[in-house]
Design an enzyme around this catalytic site. Structure first.
Site, PDB file in Angstrom:
ATOM      1  N   PRO A 168      37.120  32.966  39.203  1.00 16.42           N
ATOM      2  CG  PRO A 168      38.312  31.805  40.850  1.00 16.42           C
ATOM      3  CD  PRO A 168      37.571  33.090  40.606  1.00 16.42           C
ATOM      4  CB  CYS A 169      33.556  30.301  36.375  1.00 13.77           C
ATOM      5  SG  CYS A 169      34.025  31.110  34.849  1.00 13.77           S
ATOM      6  CG  HIS A 170      39.487  28.921  35.421  1.00 12.28           C
ATOM      7  ND1 HIS A 170      39.314  30.252  35.718  1.00 12.28           N
ATOM      8  CD2 HIS A 170      40.665  28.563  36.009  1.00 12.28           C
ATOM      9  CE1 HIS A 170      40.335  30.691  36.442  1.00 12.28           C
ATOM     10  NE2 HIS A 170      41.161  29.689  36.638  1.00 12.28           N
TER      11      HIS A 170
END
Length: 285
Positions: free
Chosen positions: A243-245
């Site tokens: 989850p780089c978001h």
């Protein structure tokens, strides 16, 4: 494509995001639905099927103020997680993920000797290009902003010497579990050692929460390497599942996102809304 598909829902949400951005958060349900060419009831129903909250509530999750509140109130202390160990099995929203990483020597060969299977699938965030080896998913990209050909070139360029085989049926069970049908989703992390450390740190950030680039840098043992961390976050090949978001600037700004900021905002809002709905369900139980 029916109006029950995840990609249909995201296409509606994506259009709505552009309307909200243009008009501001004061846009009423009726006006927003009219701009979408839908009745208010149909638009509300589509929203509920996708995320489970009203459009008005969802708009609140899209604000920069919401990101700042997450940082102030709910941000994950990755340093504490790091002390417990980042490798192994991680929990991500309502999914179980397991992961292993390619050795540095194998990565340096640019994917030579690897067979990577690929296919196109529907997802909650639009059409998704999914790639995987026999060990797990190694890439997820989104095409509706850059096009299918560009998305393919983007992922293939990361492992240029691999052999690519179109085989969506091989990937289908993992994709179904990845986007919500339950079960375990294996991931195969193909990257440089520092990149993999950063991606493992991201896997420790729970759904509905966020972290900062500086906190990730501390968690991987390089507190001064925020710029390098930002680069590694941006090179994450497995969008959404790693989850780089959830990585934000320290001031609550969204920063960048490889597949477009509207999708990053949508992912954060989607997760926040689902977390709220799940908390409400637990309260009722």
């Amino acid at each position: 494509m029916t109006d029950q598909s995840p990609s249909y829902h995201y296409s509606v949400i994506g259009r709505a995001l552009r309307e909200i951005d243009a008009a501001g958060p004061g846009l009423s349900l009726e006006d927003l639905a009219a701009r979408m060419g839908m009745s208010a009831a149909h638009f509300q129903r589509t929203f509920s099927q996708w995320v489970g909250v009203s459009p008005k509530r969802y708009q609140q999750y899209l604000s920069i103020g919401h990101a700042r509140r997450l940082l102030a109130e709910k941000h994950t202390l990755l340093s504490a997680t790091h002390e417990l160990g980042l490798s192994g099995t991680g929990r991500l929203h309502d999914l179980f993920l397991t992961w292993e990483a390619m050795s540095p020597g194998d990565y340096a060969r640019g994917g030579a000797g690897l067979t990577i299977f690929w296919g196109w699938f529907e997802s909650p965030f639009g059409p998704a290009l999914v790639m995987g080896t026999d060990k797990g998913i190694c890439g997820i990209g989104f095409a509706d902003e850059i096009g299918a050909e560009a998305a393919m070139e983007d992922l293939v360029s990361r492992w240029p010497k691999a052999t690519y085989v179109e085989d969506p049926m091989m990937l289908r069970p993992w994709v179904l579990s990845a986007f919500g049908s339950g079960g375990t989703t294996p991931l195969f992390l193909i990257g440089a050692p520092f990149q993999i450390k950063v991606w493992e740190a991201l896997l420790a950030v729970p759904s509905g929460q966020v972290t900062t680039y500086s906190e990730i840098a501390g968690a991987v043992g390089h507190p001064a390497a925020q710029r390098a961390v930002g680069t590694a976050v941006g090179r994450n090949p497995i969008s959404f599942l790693i989850p780089c978001h959830r990585a934000l600037r320290r001031d609550g700004g969204l920063g960048g996102y490889h597949w477009g900021l509207p999708r990053k905002r949508a992912m954060l809002a989607w997760e926040a809304a689902r977390a709220e709905a799940e908390a409400a369900d637990r309260t009722k139980a």
